[in-house]
Motif scaffolding. Structure first.
Motif, PDB file in Angstrom:
ATOM      1  N   GLY A 153       0.820  -1.197   0.000  1.00 20.12           N
ATOM      2  CA  GLY A 153       0.000   0.000   0.000  1.00 20.12           C
ATOM      3  C   GLY A 153       0.858   1.253   0.000  1.00 20.12           C
ATOM      4  N   TYR A 154       0.368   2.290  -0.676  1.00 20.20           N
ATOM      5  CA  TYR A 154       1.078   3.564  -0.692  1.00 20.20           C
ATOM      6  C   TYR A 154       0.062   4.699  -0.676  1.00 20.20           C
ATOM      7  CZ  TYR A 154      -0.092   3.912  -5.677  1.00 20.20           C
ATOM      8  OH  TYR A 154      -0.772   3.986  -6.868  1.00 20.20           O
ATOM      9  N   LEU A 155       0.516   5.856  -0.292  1.00 21.98           N
ATOM     10  CA  LEU A 155      -0.335   7.037  -0.213  1.00 21.98           C
ATOM     11  C   LEU A 155      -0.234   7.827  -1.511  1.00 21.98           C
ATOM     12  CD1 LEU A 155      -2.215   8.395   1.896  1.00 21.98           C
ATOM     13  CD2 LEU A 155      -0.267   9.795   2.567  1.00 21.98           C
ATOM     14  N   LYS A 156      -1.374   8.182  -2.044  1.00 22.35           N
ATOM     15  CA  LYS A 156      -1.436   8.893  -3.324  1.00 22.35           C
ATOM     16  C   LYS A 156      -0.613  10.182  -3.297  1.00 22.35           C
ATOM     17  CE  LYS A 156      -4.827  10.973  -6.485  1.00 22.35           C
ATOM     18  NZ  LYS A 156      -6.266  11.281  -6.690  1.00 22.35           N
ATOM     19  N   ALA A 157       0.083  10.428  -4.397  1.00 25.27           N
ATOM     20  CA  ALA A 157       0.809  11.685  -4.628  1.00 25.27           C
ATOM     21  C   ALA A 157       1.937  11.911  -3.633  1.00 25.27           C
ATOM     22  CB  ALA A 157      -0.153  12.872  -4.601  1.00 25.27           C
ATOM     23  N   THR A 158       2.611  10.843  -3.226  1.00 28.80           N
ATOM     24  CA  THR A 158       3.704  10.975  -2.263  1.00 28.80           C
ATOM     25  C   THR A 158       5.013  10.474  -2.852  1.00 28.80           C
ATOM     26  OG1 THR A 158       3.325   8.765  -1.329  1.00 28.80           O
ATOM     27  CG2 THR A 158       2.101  10.603  -0.347  1.00 28.80           C
ATOM     28  N   THR A 159       6.095  10.820  -2.191  1.00 30.06           N
ATOM     29  CA  THR A 159       7.383  10.295  -2.608  1.00 30.06           C
ATOM     30  C   THR A 159       7.448   8.790  -2.370  1.00 30.06           C
ATOM     31  OG1 THR A 159       8.213  11.030  -0.471  1.00 30.06           O
ATOM     32  CG2 THR A 159       8.714  12.409  -2.361  1.00 30.06           C
ATOM     33  N   GLY A 160       6.704   8.315  -1.387  1.00 27.23           N
ATOM     34  CA  GLY A 160       6.621   6.874  -1.166  1.00 27.23           C
ATOM     35  C   GLY A 160       6.001   6.167  -2.356  1.00 27.23           C
ATOM     36  N   ALA A 161       4.997   6.790  -2.947  1.00 27.13           N
ATOM     37  CA  ALA A 161       4.359   6.224  -4.136  1.00 27.13           C
ATOM     38  C   ALA A 161       5.370   6.119  -5.274  1.00 27.13           C
ATOM     39  CB  ALA A 161       3.180   7.095  -4.552  1.00 27.13           C
ATOM     40  N   SER A 162       6.134   7.183  -5.474  1.00 24.41           N
ATOM     41  CA  SER A 162       7.135   7.181  -6.550  1.00 24.41           C
ATOM     42  C   SER A 162       8.189   6.103  -6.300  1.00 24.41           C
ATOM     43  CB  SER A 162       7.807   8.556  -6.643  1.00 24.41           C
ATOM     44  OG  SER A 162       6.855   9.556  -6.924  1.00 24.41           O
ATOM     45  N   TYR A 163       8.629   5.976  -5.054  1.00 26.95           N
ATOM     46  CA  TYR A 163       9.653   4.988  -4.724  1.00 26.95           C
ATOM     47  C   TYR A 163       9.131   3.577  -4.950  1.00 26.95           C
ATOM     48  CZ  TYR A 163      13.654   2.969  -2.263  1.00 26.95           C
ATOM     49  OH  TYR A 163      14.791   2.268  -1.944  1.00 26.95           O
ATOM     50  N   ALA A 164       7.883   3.321  -4.533  1.00 18.59           N
ATOM     51  CA  ALA A 164       7.292   1.990  -4.697  1.00 18.59           C
ATOM     52  C   ALA A 164       7.173   1.624  -6.172  1.00 18.59           C
ATOM     53  CB  ALA A 164       5.923   1.952  -4.035  1.00 18.59           C
ATOM     54  N   LYS A 165       6.752   2.573  -6.989  1.00 15.14           N
ATOM     55  CA  LYS A 165       6.584   2.297  -8.418  1.00 15.14           C
ATOM     56  C   LYS A 165       7.927   2.048  -9.098  1.00 15.14           C
ATOM     57  CE  LYS A 165       2.307   4.957  -8.599  1.00 15.14           C
ATOM     58  NZ  LYS A 165       1.644   6.219  -9.033  1.00 15.14           N
ATOM     59  N   GLU A 166       8.963   2.721  -8.621  1.00 19.38           N
ATOM     60  CA  GLU A 166      10.285   2.564  -9.224  1.00 19.38           C
ATOM     61  C   GLU A 166      10.963   1.271  -8.816  1.00 19.38           C
ATOM     62  OE1 GLU A 166      14.618   4.893  -9.374  1.00 19.38           O
ATOM     63  OE2 GLU A 166      12.877   5.827  -8.408  1.00 19.38           O
ATOM     64  N   HIS A 167      10.724   0.833  -7.575  1.00 18.56           N
ATOM     65  CA  HIS A 167      11.468  -0.308  -7.036  1.00 18.56           C
ATOM     66  C   HIS A 167      10.610  -1.552  -6.832  1.00 18.56           C
ATOM     67  CE1 HIS A 167      13.969   3.174  -5.865  1.00 18.56           C
ATOM     68  NE2 HIS A 167      14.982   2.342  -6.013  1.00 18.56           N
ATOM     69  N   GLY A 168       9.369  -1.527  -7.311  1.00 13.14           N
ATOM     70  CA  GLY A 168       8.472  -2.641  -7.013  1.00 13.14           C
ATOM     71  C   GLY A 168       7.959  -3.446  -8.190  1.00 13.14           C
ATOM     72  N   PRO A 169       8.809  -3.831  -9.161  1.00 10.67           N
ATOM     73  CA  PRO A 169       8.311  -4.699 -10.235  1.00 10.67           C
ATOM     74  C   PRO A 169       7.861  -6.050  -9.675  1.00 10.67           C
ATOM     75  CG  PRO A 169      10.707  -4.581 -10.283  1.00 10.67           C
ATOM     76  CD  PRO A 169      10.248  -3.536  -9.310  1.00 10.67           C
ATOM     77  N   GLY A 170       6.701  -6.486 -10.111  1.00 16.52           N
ATOM     78  CA  GLY A 170       6.178  -7.753  -9.616  1.00 16.52           C
ATOM     79  C   GLY A 170       5.421  -7.634  -8.315  1.00 16.52           C
ATOM     80  N   VAL A 171       5.377  -6.416  -7.740  1.00 16.14           N
ATOM     81  CA  VAL A 171       4.635  -6.178  -6.498  1.00 16.14           C
ATOM     82  C   VAL A 171       3.294  -5.543  -6.857  1.00 16.14           C
ATOM     83  CG1 VAL A 171       4.626  -4.965  -4.287  1.00 16.14           C
ATOM     84  CG2 VAL A 171       6.786  -5.842  -5.221  1.00 16.14           C
ATOM     85  N   GLU A 172       2.214  -6.015  -6.240  1.00  9.33           N
ATOM     86  CA  GLU A 172       0.896  -5.440  -6.486  1.00  9.33           C
ATOM     87  C   GLU A 172       0.748  -4.177  -5.642  1.00  9.33           C
ATOM     88  OE1 GLU A 172      -3.887  -6.453  -6.140  1.00  9.33           O
ATOM     89  OE2 GLU A 172      -2.408  -8.075  -5.914  1.00  9.33           O
TER      90      GLU A 172
END
Length: 260
Positions: A153-172
């Motif tokens: 889970g991530y919070l919309k429009a956050t740096t955490g969201a950007s980090y998760a999308k960049e480092h999370g291939p294969g993660v839902e």
């Protein structure tokens, strides 16, 4: 509410045009005399709740680390702080400044180049990293790749969201608009982990001991208080207050109050 990152700002030109027509009002009500305030005698702060321990509601009152820091600024101006809870998109696009909703924004907000195009930031006042919250007793997680095939889970429009999308291939990846719902989703098992700023997650785990912070990522983020673009008088005053608070121990006292 997190080292929240800026969304793409498509209305920057329109915002700048609106700002160009604004006049300044100082605490004494005189035009152009000192820091600009939306309402004479009142320092209006925009934030997005909840984001404990930076800002949250307790017993009907908005309190937190950011709140106490901005109270120091208000006192220096001879004003009273008034807090407005507003959608984060309005803060990060600069629209809340353009329509004169508030004088400054304090929302656990990371200084980013995109945001700096539509607002001006104070000197940094808090260092942050991204971290992962999980249920205690689950399989150890040290990096986002460990969650492959699982839900993050991530919070919309956050740096955490950007980090998760960049480092999370294969993660839902599962998006949330409210940090309270995001963190509750970890406890309920709706997601296997949540990514957010370490200060928020450590505070949550302290009060919800069936959860724990599994790991942190050194993303080098720094929070700033934001003001309307070009409002240098208020920005300089904020910087002076922050510097004095760090010299005289006020900053450390407030930090201990909220982080231990």
């Amino acid at each position: 509410m997190t080292a929240r990152s800026a969304l793409p700002v498509s209305a920057a030109a329109a915002v700048a045009a609106l700002l160009a027509g604004c006049t300044s009002t100082a605490p004494n009500g005189k035009q152009g005399a000192g820091p600009e305030l939306v309402r004479p005698g009142t320092l209006v702060t925009c934030t997005h709740l909840p984001y404990a321990p930076f800002e949250e509601t307790r017993n009907g009152k908005i309190v937190g680390f950011d709140v106490d820091l901005v109270d120091l600024v208000a006192k220096d101006l001879g004003a009273t702080q008034r807090i407005v809870n507003t959608p984060f998109e309005g803060i990060e696009t600069g629209q809340d400044f353009a329509i004169r909703t508030c004088d400054l924004a304090a929302s656990g907000m990371t200084i980013t180049p995109a945001r700096a195009k539509v607002m001006d930031f104070s000197d940094p006042y808090f260092d942050a990293t991204q971290a992962l919250l999980v249920k205690r007793g689950t399989t150890p997680v040290k990096k986002i790749a460990d969650l492959r095939g699982k839900k993050l889970g991530y919070l919309k429009a956050t740096t955490g969201a950007s980090y998760a999308k960049e480092h999370g291939p294969g993660v839902e990846l599962v998006e949330f608009e409210d940090v309270g719902l995001l963190l509750a989703a970890v406890r309920s098992g709706q997601v296997n982990a949540a990514i957010n700023d370490n200060g928020v997650l450590l505070d949550y785990a302290k009060h919800n001991q069936d959860t724990t912070v599994a790991t942190e990522f050194d993303t080098g983020e720094r929070y700033g208080l934001a003001v309307r673009k070009g409002n240098d008088a208020l920005r300089r005053r904020i910087n002076a207050v922050l510097a004095r608070a760090k010299r005289d121990g006020s900053y450390d006292r407030i930090h201990r109050k909220w982080f231990g």
